[in-house]
Design an enzyme around this catalytic site. Structure first.
Site, PDB file in Angstrom:
ATOM      1  N   LYS A   8       1.043  -1.427  -0.110  1.00 34.40           N
ATOM      2  CA  LYS A   8       0.077   0.138  -0.105  1.00 34.40           C
ATOM      3  C   LYS A   8       0.856   1.141  -0.018  1.00 34.40           C
ATOM      4  CE  LYS A   8      -3.864  -2.505   0.695  1.00 34.40           C
ATOM      5  NZ  LYS A   8      -4.980  -2.269  -0.088  1.00 34.40           N
ATOM      6  N   LYS A  19       0.893  -9.900  -2.515  1.00 30.12           N
ATOM      7  CA  LYS A  19       0.027 -10.177  -3.514  1.00 30.12           C
ATOM      8  C   LYS A  19      -0.259  -8.570  -4.008  1.00 30.12           C
ATOM      9  CE  LYS A  19      -5.485  -9.653  -3.218  1.00 30.12           C
ATOM     10  NZ  LYS A  19      -5.329  -8.249  -3.565  1.00 30.12           N
ATOM     11  N   GLU A  28      -6.079  -5.341  -6.410  1.00 29.07           N
ATOM     12  CA  GLU A  28      -7.103  -5.447  -7.458  1.00 29.07           C
ATOM     13  C   GLU A  28      -6.855  -4.590  -8.426  1.00 29.07           C
ATOM     14  OE1 GLU A  28      -7.805  -4.606  -4.367  1.00 29.07           O
ATOM     15  OE2 GLU A  28      -9.007  -2.590  -4.701  1.00 29.07           O
ATOM     16  N   HIS A  88      -9.710 -12.554  -7.000  1.00 26.84           N
ATOM     17  CA  HIS A  88     -10.256 -11.338  -6.140  1.00 26.84           C
ATOM     18  C   HIS A  88     -11.698 -11.003  -6.690  1.00 26.84           C
ATOM     19  CE1 HIS A  88     -10.660  -7.152  -4.513  1.00 26.84           C
ATOM     20  NE2 HIS A  88      -9.264  -7.479  -4.149  1.00 26.84           N
ATOM     21  N   SER A 127      -9.860 -10.793   4.125  1.00 27.35           N
ATOM     22  CA  SER A 127      -9.088  -9.758   3.783  1.00 27.35           C
ATOM     23  C   SER A 127     -10.020  -8.324   3.943  1.00 27.35           C
ATOM     24  CB  SER A 127      -8.591  -9.769   2.427  1.00 27.35           C
ATOM     25  OG  SER A 127      -7.797  -8.531   1.926  1.00 27.35           O
TER      26      SER A 127
HETATM   27  C1  CAP Z   1      -7.606  -5.090   1.597  1.00 28.13           C
HETATM   28  C2  CAP Z   1      -7.816  -4.932  -0.121  1.00 28.13           C
HETATM   29  C3  CAP Z   1      -8.613  -6.006  -0.570  1.00 28.13           C
HETATM   30  C4  CAP Z   1      -9.840  -6.039   0.115  1.00 28.13           C
HETATM   31  C5  CAP Z   1     -11.056  -6.763  -0.977  1.00 28.13           C
HETATM   32  C6  CAP Z   1      -8.252  -3.502  -0.387  1.00 28.13           C
HETATM   33  O1  CAP Z   1      -6.553  -4.008   2.002  1.00 28.13           O
HETATM   34  O2  CAP Z   1      -6.543  -4.944  -0.526  1.00 28.13           O
HETATM   35  O3  CAP Z   1      -8.755  -5.633  -1.949  1.00 28.13           O
HETATM   36  O4  CAP Z   1      -9.700  -6.827   1.352  1.00 28.13           O
HETATM   37  O5  CAP Z   1     -12.185  -6.978  -0.086  1.00 28.13           O
HETATM   38  O6  CAP Z   1      -7.891  -3.084  -1.502  1.00 28.13           O
HETATM   39  O7  CAP Z   1      -9.058  -2.921   0.497  1.00 28.13           O
HETATM   40  P1  CAP Z   1      -6.393  -3.843   3.398  1.00 28.13           P
HETATM   41  P2  CAP Z   1     -12.749  -8.392   0.047  1.00 28.13           P
HETATM   42  O8  CAP Z   1      -6.002  -5.206   4.167  1.00 28.13           O
HETATM   43  O9  CAP Z   1      -5.571  -2.583   3.512  1.00 28.13           O
HETATM   44  O10 CAP Z   1      -7.709  -3.404   4.029  1.00 28.13           O
HETATM   45  O11 CAP Z   1     -11.564  -9.319   0.677  1.00 28.13           O
HETATM   46  O12 CAP Z   1     -14.027  -8.429   1.166  1.00 28.13           O
HETATM   47  O13 CAP Z   1     -13.098  -8.888  -1.219  1.00 28.13           O
HETATM   48 MG    MG Z   2      -7.323  -4.668  -2.448  1.00 22.73          MG
END
Ligand code: CAP
Ligand code: MG
Length: 415
Positions: free
Chosen positions: A151, A177, A180, A269, A338
């Site tokens: 991040k 990872k 998305e 994802h 996640s």
């Molecule tokens: C989490 C994450 C994931 C989400 C997707 C984001 O980051 O990378 O894409 O978990 O949601 O972009 O928010 P954090 P889900 O760990 O910083 O929150 O897993 O519900 O599909």
């Molecule tokens: Mg994400």
């Protein structure tokens, strides 16, 4: 010449055959429309009917569906297996999640669940590895596998991305990872990111003596995804990641076929799923998305954080149980928890979801006061506290990285 009318699609005395696909919908009939009238229209429009009474002759093959149960707002519809082309997931969706989602006969409609017959399941490959990835790739069977996303989500340089990966891997995580929406942008091109991240992976493996891998995001037009999968395999990676909803189910099927040849596991994802599964009365459920993901053959799938994370809650435990249920020999799917997770939430998460899991934390790693490596150590330590049966606060007493994480975030859910 006989005809087809809406009434032909409702038979409350019908018993589904073992080859029928049975779908459960919740519907709200439009004003002036009875439940029976709306339910017959759902079966009609999702199989072979339309609004007008039709004339047919003996050349016609009747693939009509039958609403056979009405219970409150819930109806169950049986579909003959022959309505569906073998192995064609887009066509399944065009039937049971197509026009009916917009028909005026109902104010709202939600596809909640499907009971899949072997006659349909046998047309799909299912997962190549499933939850076996833990053992087959990492040699781990007594704890969740751990992942992190660098991040900010996008904008990091390739070099910085790989450096963060190294810090996370040597800190104790199994998987780096991509986010998305990170694919092949100018600031972090796919090929460079693959090469540099895997170089860091190799170094981290040598340093830790542990197997490490990389969920590289190949999401793109289908032919491009195949080229990116080929490249990932040629460079010795074990996975690809696909945003299955935005890529599309036909594309997922094509990538699955290529990954069989390449021996690559698929991390799915689900970005965009909430466009149609968040509103409780309309759309399709995440349970259904998980079902078609398993049929199409992903190995890992995001299914939520049992309400602990930052994103809307759903029936994570029930979905995860279905993903492990017997489905005519199809392999299971490893759930990925996640979204807003950090070390302090791991005991509650594992208590609710068990240990046969992938846990991903982005902000919960890189936001650690002492940086990514300490954040990774804290997450691994929180998992170790659970597997060793020691309360996390007690475990933190002689694990300073975990203690710092608990001091910063406690065991609360971020918003
Ligand atoms: C989490 C994450 C994931 C989400 C997707 C984001 O980051 O990378 O894409 O978990 O949601 O972009 O928010 P954090 P889900 O760990 O910083 O929150 O897993 O519900 O599909
Ligand atoms: Mg994400």
């Amino acid at each position: 010449m006989s005809g087809i009318t809406y009434e032909d699609f409702l038979d409350l005395s019908y018993t589904p055959t073992e080859t029928d696909l049975v779908c459960t919908f919740r519907i709200a009939p439009a004003e002036g429309m009875s439940m029976e009238a709306a339910a017959s229209r759902v079966a009609s429009e999702s199989s072979n009917g339309t609004w007008a009474a039709l004339h047919i002759d003996d050349t016609f093959t009747d693939m009509g569906a039958t609403t056979f149960s009405i219970d409150g707002d819930t109806i169950r519809v049986a579909y003959p297996a022959g309505l569906f082309e073998a192995g064609n997931m887009p066509q399944v969706l065009s039937c049971i999640a197509g026009n009916i989602m917009g028909m005026k006969a109902v104010d709202t409609i939600r596809l909640e669940d499907c009971e899949w017959p072997e006659a349909i399941v046998e047309g799909y490959p299912g997962p190549q590895f499933g939850s076996g990835v833990r053992q087959e790739i990492f040699g781990v069977d007594d704890r969740p596998i751990l992942a992190t996303v660098p991040k900010p989500k996008v904008g990091l340089s390739t070099e910085r991305h790989a450096e963060i990966g190294y810090e996370a891997w040597v800190g104790g995580l199994d998987l780096l990872k991509d986010d998305e929406n990170l694919t092949d942008q100018s600031f972090n091109p796919y090929s460079d990111r693959l090469t540099e991240s895997l170089a860091m992976r190799d170094e981290a493996q040598d340093e830790t003596g542990e197997k490490k891998s990389y969920l590289i995001n190949i999401t793109a037009e289908t032919n491009e995804m195949l080229e990116r999968a080929d490249e990932a395999a040629s460079q010795g990676n074990e996975y690809v990641m696909v945003d299955v909803v935005t890529a599309g189910w036909g594309a997922v099927q094509t990538v699955r076929e290529r990954c069989e040849d390449l021996g690559l596991a698929i991390h799915a994802h689900r970005a965009m799923h909430a466009a149609f599964d968040r509103v409780p009365d309309h759309g399709v459920s995440m349970r259904f998305i998980a079902q078609i993901s398993r049929l199409c053959g992903v190995d890992q799938l995001h299914t939520g954080t049992v309400g602990l994370g930052k994103l809307a809650n759903e029936d994570t435990v029930g979905i995860n149980e279905w993903m492990r249920s017997d489905l005519y020999g199809l392999k299971d799917v490893l759930p990925t928890a996640s979204g807003g997770l950090h070390p302090g939430l791991v005991p509650q998460l594992m208590d609710a979801a068990g240990g046969n899991l992938c846990i991903q934390a982005g902000g919960g790693i890189h936001g650690h006061p002492d940086g990514t490596r300490a954040g990774a150590m804290a997450l691994r330590q929180s998992v170790d506290s659970v597997t060793e049966g020691v309360p996390i606060e007690e475990y933190a007493a002689d694990h300073p990285e975990l203690a710092t994480a608990l001091e910063k975030w406690g065991t609360e859910t971020p918003r």
